[in-house]
Design a protein around this motif. Structure first.
Motif, mmCIF file in Angstrom:
data_model
loop_
_atom_site.group_PDB
_atom_site.id
_atom_site.type_symbol
_atom_site.label_atom_id
_atom_site.label_comp_id
_atom_site.label_asym_id
_atom_site.label_seq_id
_atom_site.Cartn_x
_atom_site.Cartn_y
_atom_site.Cartn_z
ATOM 1 N N UNK A 123 3.667 0.339 -1.873
ATOM 2 C CA UNK A 123 3.435 1.581 -0.532
ATOM 3 C C UNK A 123 4.479 1.498 0.625
ATOM 4 N N UNK A 124 4.558 2.279 1.262
ATOM 5 C CA UNK A 124 5.962 2.398 2.612
ATOM 6 C C UNK A 124 4.640 2.407 3.642
ATOM 7 N N UNK A 125 4.082 1.281 4.845
ATOM 8 C CA UNK A 125 3.047 1.330 5.384
ATOM 9 C C UNK A 125 3.805 1.271 7.307
ATOM 10 N N UNK A 126 5.014 1.856 6.970
ATOM 11 C CA UNK A 126 5.509 2.089 8.170
ATOM 12 C C UNK A 126 6.184 3.736 7.990
ATOM 13 N N UNK A 127 5.477 4.523 6.764
ATOM 14 C CA UNK A 127 5.750 6.347 6.621
ATOM 15 C C UNK A 127 4.364 6.594 6.423
ATOM 16 N N UNK A 128 2.920 6.808 7.495
ATOM 17 C CA UNK A 128 2.158 6.710 7.020
ATOM 18 C C UNK A 128 2.094 8.644 7.445
ATOM 19 N N UNK A 129 1.316 9.511 6.934
ATOM 20 C CA UNK A 129 1.815 10.570 6.606
ATOM 21 C C UNK A 129 0.614 10.585 7.790
ATOM 22 N N UNK A 130 0.092 12.540 8.230
ATOM 23 C CA UNK A 130 -0.712 12.917 8.318
ATOM 24 C C UNK A 130 -1.877 12.744 8.618
#
Length: 182
Positions: A123-130
């Motif tokens: 997962x990309x924890x720098x790209x959390x969605x709303x």
């Protein structure tokens, strides 16, 4: 309406969760100050520790003294993944980020699951969605990046489909595994 892919998981018996660190599951914070995505927390609560779709080990946070934890083993796999991708970038192996990724993405991805055939879910924890979810990626043999969705609820059907294509249908989605001490 389709069944939720997490609540609809078929377990072989009861989940193994005596070694799961539920305080960490609920209290851990990423650099953005937010916790684990809701889909991951729901998965860990539903499935516990086990082999998912006959192939995948989705690492939960575990209490001290136990193996196979997200923050321990997952971190080691993340370091291996990043080292492999740094080497690939320096060698000009652009195919490693195909079909859906790019080099900067590879430096942000973190392994949270490992398959028994050497693939990783990241997962990309720098790209959390709303909704608080992380985008999910699959790296096959650390040689490709495939986008699977905006969180586990979107990615799990794709993971299941690929596992079925490799192993065939299975009577259970999750086979609990014993908690292992270090």
């Amino acid at each position: 309406m389709a069944t939720d892919p997490i609540s609809g998981l078929r377990l072989r018996g009861l989940p193994v969760n005596e070694h799961i660190d539920f305080n960490s599951l609920d209290g851990f914070r990423f650099a953005d100050g937010e916790g684990f995505p809701a889909s991951y927390r729901a998965f860990v609560r539903r499935a516990g520790w086990g082999r998912t779709f006959g192939l995948w080990l989705i690492y939960p946070p575990v209490r001290p003294g136990y193996a196979d934890g997200l923050l321990g083993h997952g971190a080691q796999l993340t370091a291996r993944f990043r080292a492999s991708y740094r080497a690939g970038e320096s060698e000009g192996f652009g195919w490693m980020v195909e079909p859906d990724g790019h080099w900067p993405l590879a430096t942000a991805l973190e392994v949270f699951a490992w398959s028994e055939n050497g693939d990783a879910l990241l997962w990309d924890s720098t790209a959390r969605d709303t909704d608080g979810e992380f985008p999910i990626w699959e790296s096959r043999d650390f040689d490709s990046l495939h986008y699977l969705g905006t969180g586990l609820r979107e990615a799990l059907p794709l993971v299941r489909s690929r596992a079925v294509s490799i192993l065939g249908p299975r009577p259970f989605d999750v086979e609990p595994l014993p908690a292992t001490l270090l």
